[in-house]
Enzyme design. Structure first.
Site, PDB file in Angstrom:
ATOM      1  N   HIS C  63      59.717  22.239 -13.372  1.00 25.86           N
ATOM      2  CA  HIS C  63      58.342  21.881 -13.741  1.00 25.86           C
ATOM      3  C   HIS C  63      57.427  23.060 -13.462  1.00 25.86           C
ATOM      4  O   HIS C  63      57.666  23.845 -12.543  1.00 25.86           O
ATOM      5  CB  HIS C  63      57.888  20.604 -13.046  1.00 25.86           C
ATOM      6  CG  HIS C  63      57.597  20.729 -11.583  1.00 25.86           C
ATOM      7  ND1 HIS C  63      56.382  21.146 -11.087  1.00 25.86           N
ATOM      8  CD2 HIS C  63      58.365  20.483 -10.489  1.00 25.86           C
ATOM      9  CE1 HIS C  63      56.417  21.139  -9.756  1.00 25.86           C
ATOM     10  NE2 HIS C  63      57.613  20.745  -9.363  1.00 25.86           N
ATOM     11  N   GLU C 194      54.958  16.943 -13.291  1.00 24.01           N
ATOM     12  CA  GLU C 194      55.968  16.467 -12.348  1.00 24.01           C
ATOM     13  C   GLU C 194      55.289  15.951 -11.093  1.00 24.01           C
ATOM     14  O   GLU C 194      55.676  14.927 -10.528  1.00 24.01           O
ATOM     15  CB  GLU C 194      56.941  17.606 -12.007  1.00 24.01           C
ATOM     16  CG  GLU C 194      58.205  17.155 -11.266  1.00 24.01           C
ATOM     17  CD  GLU C 194      58.070  17.142  -9.751  1.00 24.01           C
ATOM     18  OE1 GLU C 194      59.001  16.644  -9.091  1.00 24.01           O
ATOM     19  OE2 GLU C 194      57.045  17.602  -9.213  1.00 24.01           O
ATOM     20  N   GLU C 195      54.260  16.668 -10.654  1.00 24.02           N
ATOM     21  CA  GLU C 195      53.631  16.353  -9.362  1.00 24.02           C
ATOM     22  C   GLU C 195      52.900  15.014  -9.354  1.00 24.02           C
ATOM     23  O   GLU C 195      52.610  14.469  -8.307  1.00 24.02           O
ATOM     24  CB  GLU C 195      52.663  17.474  -8.955  1.00 24.02           C
ATOM     25  CG  GLU C 195      53.318  18.833  -8.717  1.00 24.02           C
ATOM     26  CD  GLU C 195      54.244  18.868  -7.498  1.00 24.02           C
ATOM     27  OE1 GLU C 195      54.377  17.843  -6.802  1.00 24.02           O
ATOM     28  OE2 GLU C 195      54.838  19.924  -7.248  1.00 24.02           O
ATOM     29  N   ASP C 217      64.155  22.811  -8.599  1.00 22.93           N
ATOM     30  CA  ASP C 217      62.879  22.522  -7.946  1.00 22.93           C
ATOM     31  C   ASP C 217      62.990  22.974  -6.492  1.00 22.93           C
ATOM     32  O   ASP C 217      64.083  23.308  -6.027  1.00 22.93           O
ATOM     33  CB  ASP C 217      62.577  21.016  -8.027  1.00 22.93           C
ATOM     34  CG  ASP C 217      61.084  20.705  -7.926  1.00 22.93           C
ATOM     35  OD1 ASP C 217      60.327  21.525  -7.359  1.00 22.93           O
ATOM     36  OD2 ASP C 217      60.672  19.632  -8.402  1.00 22.93           O
ATOM     37  N   HIS C 303      53.831  21.784  -0.487  1.00 24.51           N
ATOM     38  CA  HIS C 303      52.525  21.179  -0.788  1.00 24.51           C
ATOM     39  C   HIS C 303      51.427  21.666   0.153  1.00 24.51           C
ATOM     40  O   HIS C 303      50.403  21.012   0.292  1.00 24.51           O
ATOM     41  CB  HIS C 303      52.588  19.646  -0.821  1.00 24.51           C
ATOM     42  CG  HIS C 303      53.286  19.134  -2.047  1.00 24.51           C
ATOM     43  ND1 HIS C 303      53.172  17.856  -2.505  1.00 24.51           N
ATOM     44  CD2 HIS C 303      54.110  19.757  -2.934  1.00 24.51           C
ATOM     45  CE1 HIS C 303      53.901  17.703  -3.606  1.00 24.51           C
ATOM     46  NE2 HIS C 303      54.482  18.850  -3.881  1.00 24.51           N
TER      47      HIS C 303
END
Lengths: 354, 363, 332
Positions: C63, C194-195, C217, C303
């Site tokens: 992604h 995706e997130e 990923d 993140h």
């Protein structure tokens, strides 16, 4: 003649955890082989058994889905000779402490599932149920042997052997949902001598306990006109007596709720009444928690019925089912299939055009 | 040959016949207060080797093996026969029974276990509510024992009665160097004691007590000690090995004892300060015969020594335990080597024991 | 490789607004692609090669979106209230800087807390863009931004925002660049959204209809002080996923990846992730099912505005991918 108890005991003595169903698929395939016209395995491992309709030209098809996967654990780490774990499927961690398990390493190893003793734990956690990282498996083997035999991702299944109980009941792990696979198998045997107006797809699905991906992809591949999902439901028992629960030994349940097509539920009810078969209506307003959730919304939508076999202590290493309920479910399925006619779709659902 | 061994005493080893005896003992159901099954195995096993066998008022098995010498030292060896379990207290109908625990079992160990109930060993389940029907608050608390029931199946309604006992249905298995089974606390001690009776040394009078109700507060051993009136006593038990990694990865300094390090000799526990003469003697014996041993960490817990040393005019005591993980749960884990070394140590000690040990004052 | 990672990481591309990063990737892959397509949701599909005898259609997905913020309200005082695009953890927010797609910059802070040991929620936080009223505020409700933090070179390890998942985009680009021959029809997918719940890969997998899927990923690691139980470590090689909390990788694919890595002596490790999932989750469920696995790039502080990866792990992942797709596939 399939001996229900023998077949079911064989199935619940095998692992076949979600995503890794091949150990249990094998005996199911072997048993279904003589009962179907074609047997195949889907891309994600679901077993598809097809009984072809004995009619020429266009005809309908029905999919009967029973998931064959089981809950269990996976080795997520090695720590000082002990194994750290992650669950496969929805496990209540509180029932894991003190269980005997089988670790499927290079060879099968017995293991004890335990939790960090309070004495080594943060004081605030004393007496509390374990979190997943508080649990570990002790194989009793020296560190070097453990690291040689066991690796990350190895599966762990419950070691509880099948236990015949009084009153025609059977206890063991994975009766959710091998009990329903057995019911479908009895049905296949019963319909063997009948000519069928519909194609019948018997499907043992994968990964119901995780993502429903088996049922979802099999429904896409088969594209049936209707689907019947057979899964276990909650039996009444100690501490569980409310409307979610049904007396064990008093027949299957017929699901009513948003995952199920109301006309199909009514149709099953009528059939059961005609057969004088004991049953209960099971009301599941939001969700049935079964493969029907995935099948219902496949492609253009597939009307589903859900039949439930009452099971005590669901998702524990000792679930308990009354065999008679499995037989009754098999008979109800068989009756449903053998009376399907070319025009049954219209009879059940009426004309589709508004 | 270890140069430390200055004697030609042949030390006993554990072979398959002792393991199969332990298996029978571990699989037998003998909950505190109803020790019949283990008692029968004990009596059958020791009969050919003993001079006197008595079953006393509470059910203790008292065995005497006479000495060939005059005025021998009279040594009491104790191992308890009972195990933790439960008693059926109410028939709720439909094969469902409520129960109360006997002995200290953490309630977190109970749900989802197979059990055996009553003298016919009826198969039962301590069931657990499906996770689907539990709300979040429930999942964050241990399942209270009071909410659990024993389920014997719908056909067994009325088949057992309140007062009947039961325990876990775990079957004994061997796993590499380890033994796994229920009730290894203290069936390991019972098996050791049976073996010591079979090969009891002649220069001492061996007084064995296979005692009852240890798990309910050391009850049986108290009357056994009075009846046997020994010069000294050794309690043979199982003690928890909490030699597991701490979740915070700090050094574990509260392990109690460790697997693979041999018999655990008690210095002090919640109930007893062991007789220093006996501790020294055991340690010296271990060194003499090159038998590995460890000192159990002084602290809580206790053995039958706690009551034995306080009867009559006082009895010098020490406890020796076989380390075991997961005591009072459905499956315990112990090492064959630790068991064997415990047998060796006590056997060697009995061989070397003379009244002289008690000649100096206790210090 | 490092330059490529830096280039990709520094571009803004929050979920749903991937145009800049898409254009950048397109530019990188154009010399190597047979064809390039952008689907209605903005997924970038790069095709290479044809199915030959015994070949498969293989989908390789990474992604390209990143987590970000979205303006929910501008207060009378000019302070900007915001929500999250993807899992922007509240404990990483205070004193972070934000770059909006319209070029506006701002700093995040939060209302004073009664208890400083507690983390402020996103509702208690705001962005100061230097405005004093809604009128002079350069952003408005619905504007989106990303966290701003310059790329940092620490040797073989590098830190930046958006390592999740631009590091994997770099792996795909590099794989495409180095690929010599393959019996397969390869579709490199740079997926969107995706997130926010693995959305882009749903439609892309349906359209591509692959025989086999591989997601690339980032994954968390267990090798930082007091980290939660996990076996994956930074610098220990490409992580072959066994499972995560969203899905179980196909055991046949896991075996194939593991054996390929072992045979070629490519540094690798096995991964079990307790929390999180990837595009693999939806590729597997597509149509009548797709045998699917995943290669993960070990990443610290996922993140956060400073995610750290080891370039060696990226290189191992490229090598593994090249081996996997460079020859015939026998799943067993």
């Amino acid at each position: 003649m399939i001996d229900l108890s023998t077949f079911l005991k064989e199935m619940i003595s095998l692992p076949g955890l979600s995503g890794y169903e091949s150990p249990v698929r094998e005996p199911i395939a072997r048993t279904w082989q003589p009962l179907v016209d074609e047997l195949s395995v889907s891309k994600l491992g679901s077993l598809h058994g097809l009984r072809r309709a004995n009619v020429k030209g266009d005809h309908h098809s029905v999919l009967i889905a029973t998931h064959m996967d089981a809950i269990g654990l996976m080795v997520a780490g090695l720590d000082d000779g002990l194994l750290r774990v992650m669950s496969i499927g929805g496990l209540d961690l509180r029932i894991l402490v003190g269980q005997m398990v089988t670790v499927h390493g290079k060879r099968e190893l017995p293991g004890i599932l335990q939790m960090i003793p309070d004495r080594l734990q943060d004081k605030s956690k004393a007496g509390s149920p374990p979190g997943i990282t508080d649990l570990f498996i002790d194989t009793g083997l020296p560190i070097n042997e453990v690291s040689d035999l066991v690796k990350l991702g190895d599966l762990v299944s419950f070691a509880t052997p099948p236990q015949e109980m009084s009153g025609g009941a059977l206890a063991g792990h994975s009766l959710d949902n091998r009990a329903s696979v057995a019911a479908l198998t009895l049905c296949l045997e019963e319909i063997r001598k009948f000519n069928l107006a519909w194609d019948v797809w018997a499907v043992a699905t994968t990964q119901e306990e995780e993502t429903l991906v088996g049922a979802r992809t099999s429904a896409y591949e088969i594209k049936p006109d209707i689907a019947v999902v057979v899964d276990v439901t909650f039996a009444k028992g100690p501490g569980v007596t409310d409307y979610h629960t049904f007396a064990a030994g008093k027949g299957p349940t017929i699901g009513v709720g948003s995952n199920m097509h109301p006309a199909l539920g009514k149709y099953f009810k009528t059939l059961a009444d005609e057969m004088d078969l004991p049953y209960a209506m099971e009301y599941m307003p939001k969700s049935s928690g079964t493969d029907a959730m995935a099948i219902q919304v496949s492609e253009e939508g597939i009307p589903c019925a859900v039949l439930g076999i009452p099971l005590r202590y669901m998702h524990t290493p000792l679930e308990m089912v009354v065999l008679k309920d499995i037989q009754r479910t098999g008979r109800l399925l068989a009756r449903f299939i053998t009376q399907l006619e070319t025009d049954t779709m219209e009879k059940i659902f009426g004309e589709r055009k508004a | 040959m270890n140069p430390k061994i200055k004697t030609n005493l042949e030390l006993p080893t554990i072979d398959s016949s002792q393991i199969s005896l332990l298996e029978r003992l571990s699989n037998a159901v003998s909950v505190s207060g109803d020790e019949r099954e283990v008692r029968q195995i004990v009596i059958d096993s020791v009969k050919p080797y003993s001079d006197d066998i008595t079953v006393d008022a509470m059910g203790n098995v008292l065995v005497t093996c006479k000495s060939k010498s005059d005025h021998p030292i009279r040594v009491m060896l104790d191992a308890h026969m009972d195990e933790v379990g439960f008693m059926i207290v109410e028939d709720e109908g439909d094969g469902i029974y409520s129960f109360e625990m006997l002995g200290g079992v953490d309630q977190r160990q109970l749900p989802g276990k197979a059990v055996l109930v009553g003298k016919d060993h009826l198969a039962g389940i301590i069931g657990a509510k499906p996770i689907h029907l539990a709300d979040t608050d429930e999942l964050h608390a241990a399942i209270p024992q009071k909410s659990l029931r024993v389920d014997l199946g719908p056909g067994n309604a009325g088949k057992v009665n309140p007062g009947d006992m039961g325990t876990f249905a775990t079957r004994f298995v061997q796993a590499g160097p380890s033994l796994m089974g229920k009730a290894l606390d203290d069936r390991l001690g019972v098996a050791t004691l049976i073996e010591l009776i079979k090969r009891h040394p002649n220069q001492i009078e061996l007084l064995a007590s296979f005692s009852v109700q240890e798990e309910l507060g050391l009850r049986g051993a108290k009357i056994a000690a009075v009846a046997l009136h020994p010069d000294l006593a050794i309690a043979i038990d199982s003690t928890p090995a909490i030699d597991l990694p701490r979740p915070d990865q700090k050094e574990n300094s509260v392990y109690n004892c460790k697997l693979d390090e041999g018999p655990a000799i008690y210095v002090a526990d919640a109930g007893t300060i062991s007789d220093p003469r006996l501790i020294r003697f055991l340690a010296q014996t271990a060194e003499k015969y090159a038998i590995p041993f460890q000192y159990r960490q002084p602290g809580g817990g206790g053995t039958n020594a706690g009551v034995i040393h306080k009867v009559l005019g006082g009895i010098p005591v020490v406890s020796v335990s076989i380390p075991g993980r997961y005591a009072h749960t459905p499956v315990l884990l112990a090492r064959l080597a630790d068991w064997e070394n415990t047998l060796k140590l006590i056997y060697a000690a009995l061989n070397d024991l003379t009244p002289a040990i008690l000649a100096p004052d206790r210090n | 490789m490092k330059e490529l990672i830096q280039k990709l990481c520094e571009i803004s591309g929050p979920s749903g607004y991937e145009n800049n990063i898409r254009e950048a990737i397109k530019k990188e892959v154009t010399p190597y692609a047979d064809s390039i397509e952008v689907d209605p949701l903005g997924n970038l599909m790069v095709r290479k090669g044809k199915k030959t005898e015994g070949g498969l259609r293989i989908l390789i997905s990474a992604h390209m979106d990143e987590i970000g913020v979205i303006v929910t309200h501008v207060e009378k005082t000019g302070f900007v209230r915001f929500g999250n695009l993807g899992a922007a953890f509240p404990w990483y927010l205070p004193a972070s800087r934000v770059l909006f797609l319209n070029g506006t910059r701002g700093v995040i802070n939060s209302e004073p807390r009664e208890d400083n040991t507690k983390v402020s929620t996103i509702d208690q936080s705001y962005i100061d863009v230097g405005a004093s009223s809604p009128e002079d505020c350069p952003v408005k409700i619905g504007d989106v931004g990303v966290f701003e933090r310059p790329f940092m070179d620490m040797g073989t390890r590098v830190a930046s925002k958006a390592m999740d998942n631009r590091s994997s985009c770099a792996v795909l680009i590099e794989t495409l660049r180095q690929l010599k021959k393959s019996p397969h029809e390869l579709v490199f997918l740079f997926s969107v959204q995706e997130e926010v719940g693995i959305r882009g890969a749903v439609t892309a997998s349906y359209a591509i209809d692959p025989d086999l899927g591989i997601a690339v990923d980032v994954t968390s690691v267990g090798d930082t002080p007091s980290a939660k139980q996990m076996e994956v470590g930074l610098g220990k090689g490409a992580a072959i996923k066994i499972r995560d909390s969203g899905m179980l990788c196909d055991p046949r694919v896991v075996r194939w990846m593991r054996e390929t890595a072992e045979k070629a002596s490519i540094p690798h490790q096995m991964e079990i992730l307790r929390q999180g999932s990837t595009d693999a989750y939806v590729i597997q469920t597509s149509r009548s099912g797709v045998p699917t696995g995943a290669i993960s790039i070990p990443c610290r502080y996922v993140h956060s505005p400073s995610e750290v990866v080891d370039v060696k792990d990226l290189e191992s992942s490229v090598q593994l991918l090249l081996k996997l797709i460079g020859g015939p596939v026998q799943l067993k």
